[in-house]
Design an enzyme around this catalytic site. Structure first.
Site, PDB file in Angstrom:
ATOM      1  N   ARG A  77      46.203 -51.337  22.914  1.00 23.91           N
ATOM      2  CA  ARG A  77      45.345 -50.817  21.844  1.00 23.91           C
ATOM      3  C   ARG A  77      44.107 -50.193  22.489  1.00 23.91           C
ATOM      4  NH1 ARG A  77      40.984 -53.892  18.530  1.00 23.91           N
ATOM      5  NH2 ARG A  77      40.268 -52.142  17.285  1.00 23.91           N
ATOM      6  N   HIS A 121      35.695 -46.963  17.189  1.00 25.44           N
ATOM      7  CA  HIS A 121      35.222 -48.226  17.766  1.00 25.44           C
ATOM      8  C   HIS A 121      33.780 -47.995  18.240  1.00 25.44           C
ATOM      9  CE1 HIS A 121      36.698 -52.206  19.671  1.00 25.44           C
ATOM     10  NE2 HIS A 121      35.393 -52.168  19.850  1.00 25.44           N
ATOM     11  N   GLU A 166      36.232 -53.356  13.040  1.00 25.52           N
ATOM     12  CA  GLU A 166      35.218 -54.327  12.604  1.00 25.52           C
ATOM     13  C   GLU A 166      34.045 -53.678  11.876  1.00 25.52           C
ATOM     14  OE1 GLU A 166      34.043 -56.328  16.167  1.00 25.52           O
ATOM     15  OE2 GLU A 166      35.930 -57.369  16.385  1.00 25.52           O
ATOM     16  N   ASN A 292      40.901 -59.225  13.895  1.00 25.60           N
ATOM     17  CA  ASN A 292      40.193 -59.692  15.088  1.00 25.60           C
ATOM     18  C   ASN A 292      39.614 -61.054  14.763  1.00 25.60           C
ATOM     19  OD1 ASN A 292      40.720 -57.148  15.993  1.00 25.60           O
ATOM     20  ND2 ASN A 292      38.580 -56.513  16.211  1.00 25.60           N
ATOM     21  N   TYR A 294      37.792 -64.633  16.776  1.00 25.99           N
ATOM     22  CA  TYR A 294      37.395 -65.339  17.995  1.00 25.99           C
ATOM     23  C   TYR A 294      36.952 -66.772  17.727  1.00 25.99           C
ATOM     24  CZ  TYR A 294      37.301 -60.774  20.288  1.00 25.99           C
ATOM     25  OH  TYR A 294      37.653 -59.555  20.806  1.00 25.99           O
ATOM     26  N   GLU A 355      42.580 -58.347  18.126  1.00 28.24           N
ATOM     27  CA  GLU A 355      41.676 -58.856  19.167  1.00 28.24           C
ATOM     28  C   GLU A 355      41.610 -60.366  19.074  1.00 28.24           C
ATOM     29  OE1 GLU A 355      37.648 -57.349  19.482  1.00 28.24           O
ATOM     30  OE2 GLU A 355      38.335 -55.304  19.061  1.00 28.24           O
TER      31      GLU A 355
HETATM   32  O1  IFM Z   1      33.819 -56.430  22.906  1.00 25.11           O
HETATM   33  C1  IFM Z   1      33.912 -56.649  21.536  1.00 25.11           C
HETATM   34  C2  IFM Z   1      34.703 -55.539  20.875  1.00 25.11           C
HETATM   35  O2  IFM Z   1      34.153 -54.293  21.135  1.00 25.11           O
HETATM   36  C3  IFM Z   1      34.731 -55.757  19.393  1.00 25.11           C
HETATM   37  N1  IFM Z   1      35.188 -57.080  19.062  1.00 25.11           N
HETATM   38  C4  IFM Z   1      34.575 -58.194  19.740  1.00 25.11           C
HETATM   39  C5  IFM Z   1      34.597 -57.958  21.227  1.00 25.11           C
HETATM   40  C6  IFM Z   1      33.927 -59.141  21.955  1.00 25.11           C
HETATM   41  O3  IFM Z   1      32.600 -59.261  21.543  1.00 25.11           O
END
Ligand code: IFM
Length: 449
Positions: A77, A121, A166, A292, A294, A355
């Site tokens: 990606r 992005h 995002e 995405n 985390y 992500e």
């Molecule tokens: O590096 C970033 C990315 O550009 C967008 N999503 C989160 C990642 C980690 O912070």
């Protein structure tokens, strides 16, 4: 030992983004982006780092694709730099910019790697920022034109497209908190900005489809589960509002065609510029959604925040929890919880995890990087993907963030998310232990716990 297995056609990939890796910021006719301007003029980036050279991917993409091939990754990606294609954001097209992405796509396909393109992005052409950027409703049309030109050139080879990356992150950090480009702090601008992003997404979807009959189109949302800091009614309300602001405000117009009622009620005094027909337009049918994820976020009641009375607790720490180098809690169920929302609330679309990954303070020792904590992180989160698949969520693939260490926005180069280590002085690429582990997973479709 327990084995965690995935479907045979599950797409295993990695992800990266133009400004974070390409460098060549002013080469071959590329225009200035808001990130070029921001890193060159603001004092908000750690060590004054810039993306001028970054991982020099613009010149080394053949080497990078060869490495992906060696590592047996099935998909990649990447994002397209809008000002590389249209230096002024609209009007004149830069053929050399299109040629770069065309060569990248060919190199990927020749290596048997499926490209997934993200159109935005975060590197908006600076020329459009001069026209008020995302605060100008015309940006939806400008984005549609850019999408159209890009899809016309790559649409015969690229099948997987996403419009935004995002939206809630680049709009809040760029227009509400000012930590990211364009560095604006203006709550009154923020909501029009968010609506224009949603409108632009729709123009992008329509434009891509018009240019390529085989395109599968989606968008990429970051949807962290939001938790109240305590059980108090006030904190619970704050968590719900923050979920409305950050998650539902972007997922719901796109996926179900409406803004959340509770948020519209709260934001009534702002007289949002939502025109008749906007929501029907925004609600384009999508082939998939990119997720995405985390970590999770804690929120508390704060009467000093106008209208919302909610505040994120970035410093909140739990005694038994582990954290990454970003200070983000390692909480694998976050991914499961976010995936479940698609089925429970938003129409059950196919999903790619676009992500997921972690930054750690990796070091090269005797030519190797032993990043076992990252492997443990990945195992934890991927088990949760498996759990979601078992619950019937249509997860089609997983893109690890990130292919290589890169420019982490306001943190500059101080945070390493890559599974390939970059020596920023020599540009030497060294696959970390996690890259070798991920190769096994991509080849065999599963891992041992
Ligand atoms: O590096 C970033 C990315 O550009 C967008 N999503 C989160 C990642 C980690 O912070």
């Amino acid at each position: 030992m327990t084995r965690v297995s995935f479907p045979d056609d599950f797409l295993w990939g990695t992800a990266a983004a133009s400004y974070q890796i390409e460098g060549a910021w002013d080469e071959d006719g590329k225009g200035e982006s808001i990130w070029d301007r921001f890193t060159h003029t603001s004092s908000k980036i750690k060590h004054g780092d810039t993306g001028d050279v970054a991982c020099d991917h613009y010149h080394r993409f053949q080497e990078d694709v060869a490495l992906m091939r060696e590592l047996k990754f099935k998909a990649y990606r990447f994002s397209i730099s809008w000002p590389r294609i249209m230096p002024q954001g609209k009007g004149k097209v830069n053929q050399k910019g299109l040629d770069f992405y065309s060569r990248l796509v060919d190199a990927l396909l020749d290596s048997g790697i499926t490209p997934l393109v993200t159109l935005y992005h975060w590197d908006l052409p600076q020329a459009l920022q001069e026209k008020d950027g995302w605060a100008n409703r015309d940006i939806a049309r400008w984005f549609g034109d850019y999408a159209s030109i890009t899809a016309r050139h790559l649409g015969n080879r690229v099948k997987l497209w996403t419009t935004m990356n995002e939206p809630q992150i680049f709009s809040t950090l760029g227009y509400l908190i000012g930590e990211h480009a364009p560095g604006i702090i203006d709550p009154l601008k923020y909501f029009p900005v968010s609506h224009h992003i949603n409108l632009a997404h729709a123009e992008g979807v329509v434009a891509i489809r018009a240019e390529s009959s085989t395109a599968q189109v989606g968008t990429v949302l970051q949807l962290p589960p939001i938790y109240p800091r305590t059980d108090s009614e006030q904190d619970q309300r704050a968590a719900r509002i923050m979920d409305g602001l950050l998650n539902r405000w972007y997922a719901e117009p796109v996926l179900i065609g409406s803004y959340p009622e509770d948020m519209l009620e709260i934001l009534k005094p702002l007289n949002l510029p939502i025109e008749e027909g906007d929501l029907e337009r925004i609600h384009q049918p999508l082939d998939f959604v990119g997720l995405n994820c985390y970590t999770r976020i804690f929120v508390h009641h704060d009467k000093n925040v106008p209208m919302l009375e909610a505040m994120i607790d970035l410093e909140h720490r739990l005694p038994d929890a582990r954290y990454t180098a970003m200070g983000w809690e390692i909480y694998p169920p976050a991914l499961y919880e976010s995936l479940m929302r698609f089925k429970n609330e938003w129409g059950d679309p196919p999903v790619y995890v676009t992500e997921n990954g972690a930054a750690f303070d990796d070091e090269v020792v005797n030519g190797e990087v032993d990043d076992q904590p990252r492997i443990d992180y990945l195992k934890g989160y991927l088990r949760e993907v498996r759990r979601a698949l078992d619950e019937g969520i249509k997860v089609k693939g997983y893109f690890l963030w990130s292919f290589m260490d890169n420019f982490e926005w306001a943190f500059g180069y101080t945070k390493r998310f890559g599974i390939v280590h970059i020596d920023l002085n020599t540009q030497k690429r060294t696959p970390k232990k996690s890259a070798l582990w991920y190769r096994e997973l991509s080849e065999n479709g599963g891992f041992e716990l």
